[in-house]
Design a protein around this motif. Structure first.
Motif, short mmCIF file in Angstrom:
data_model
loop_
_atom_site.label_atom_id
_atom_site.label_comp_id
_atom_site.label_asym_id
_atom_site.label_seq_id
_atom_site.Cartn_x
_atom_site.Cartn_y
_atom_site.Cartn_z
N VAL A 1 0.84 -1.20 0.00
CA VAL A 1 0.00 0.00 0.00
C VAL A 1 0.88 1.25 0.00
CG1 VAL A 1 -1.72 1.29 1.31
CG2 VAL A 1 -1.91 -1.19 1.09
N PHE B 1 1.13 3.91 -3.04
CA PHE B 1 0.87 5.32 -2.76
C PHE B 1 2.02 6.19 -3.30
CE2 PHE B 1 0.93 9.05 0.00
CZ PHE B 1 -0.40 9.44 -0.01
N VAL C 1 -3.31 11.04 -4.27
CA VAL C 1 -3.76 9.67 -4.15
C VAL C 1 -4.44 9.53 -2.78
CG1 VAL C 1 -3.06 7.24 -4.13
CG2 VAL C 1 -1.78 8.89 -5.51
N ARG D 1 -6.11 6.95 0.04
CA ARG D 1 -6.14 5.56 0.46
C ARG D 1 -7.53 5.23 0.99
NH1 ARG D 1 -1.00 3.91 4.05
NH2 ARG D 1 -0.22 5.63 2.80
N MET E 1 -7.05 2.39 -3.84
CA MET E 1 -6.36 3.67 -3.96
C MET E 1 -7.18 4.50 -4.93
SD MET E 1 -3.78 3.01 -2.12
CE MET E 1 -2.21 3.69 -2.31
N LYS F 1 -10.10 4.17 -9.72
CA LYS F 1 -9.69 3.43 -8.53
C LYS F 1 -8.78 2.25 -8.91
CE LYS F 1 -12.76 0.70 -6.68
NZ LYS F 1 -13.94 0.15 -5.98
#
Lengths: 154, 144
Positions: free
Chosen positions: A10, A14, A25, A27, A137, A143
């Motif tokens: 993740v 990012f 971006v 989360r 994301m 997405k």
């Protein structure tokens, strides 16, 4: 599945998305799936094998893939051709490389397969022996879901 | 054309990819990703370099280098490639021409291979994701 496996992916997603697309971006909320799940239309899959094993899927809609590939190339791509697919592959490569560096530092050792790109309608992925953790994301282009199903080797 | 005379040029700087004699530095791009090849080519071309050939694996890269030699100034070399990896290809290019200027293009987490490449004789390296400033800076450093 332990959350510590997904966090590096993740974070890497990012960082890399922000850098290569030069955009904000966001989360989304992490969620867990233990049954079959739909795949949005374009998925880049990277396999892991070592003292942890499983797979990582970067999943997005066709339109998102095209928008992301277009922005990375600095030109409008009209269809998901070889260049667009090579671009999504490279995106998956960059994210995975950064995540793996982190996981290696944490003491996990494993090899990776080169990314494979799947495209199509109504696809599903089933990981019968390991549950998947998913973090969406959210980008202006759409997405991208980071979908990680990894376990310690038994 | 009159328009050109009306506007003063704000871009008097000579592009970095052009030699003293006005000819472009000639580049061979070796990478198995069509996307990366295109990205590097666009960055270099925009600064006056000429991408004279591309190769999609290390073996083809070595062959192209031998064909082009001595009419080649710099090589960008991916590390992970099919048939022959970038470090082996570098090694063989240096065996053939010890003056070869090869710049490694690496994903993150390949420090050991980058180190090995630099010991063999690579002039520099660039870690992906690539951006214009980083690519030009490293390549210009290696040719000047």
């Amino acid at each position: 599945m332990r959350v510590e496996y997904i966090n590096p992916f993740v974070e890497a997603a990012f960082n890399v998305l922000k850098e290569v697309l030069n955009t904000e971006v966001k989360r989304g909320e992490l969620y867990l799936k233990s049954t079959s799940q739909p795949v949005m239309g374009v998925a880049a899959l990277v396999g892991l094998a070592g003292n942890v094993e499983g797979r990582v899927l970067f999943d997005m809609s066709f339109d998102t893939a095209l928008a992301v590939a277009s922005d990375m190339n600095g030109e409008k791509l009209e269809k998901l051709d070889d260049l667009a697919k090579a671009t999504i592959t490279e995106l998956a490569n960059m994210i995975t490389a950064q995540a793996v560096t982190k996981l290696h530092e944490l003491g996990f050792t494993f090899d990776l397969t080169p990314p494979a790109i799947f495209t199509g309608e109504n696809m599903e992925v089933t990981d019968s022996e390991v549950e998947a953790l998913i973090v969406p994301m959210v980008l202006p282009q759409g997405k991208i879901e980071i979908n990680v199903a990894v376990r310690e080797r038994l | 054309m009159k328009t050109k005379m009306d506007f003063p040029s704000i871009n008097e700087r000579k592009p970095e990819g052009v030699k003293e004699d006005g000819s472009p530095y000639k580049v061979l791009v070796v990478d198995d990703s069509m996307f990366v090849t295109k990205q590097i080519s666009q960055i270099l071309t925009s600064e006056g370099f000429e991408v004279v050939a591309t190769a999609s694996d290390g073996l083809q890269g070595l062959e192209r280098y031998k064909e082009l030699y001595p009419d080649i100034d710099v090589v960008t070399m991916d590390i992970t490639m099919p048939k022959m990896d970038g470090v082996t290809s570098l090694e063989k290019i240096i065996e053939f021409d010890k003056e070869a200027k090869v710049i490694m293009i690496s994903a993150l987490g390949k420090q050991d291979l980058v180190k090995k490449a630099l010991l063999i004789g690579a002039k520099n390296y660039i870690v992906k994701p690539l951006d214009r400033v980083k690519v030009l800076e490293r390549i210009i450093q290696s040719i000047k």
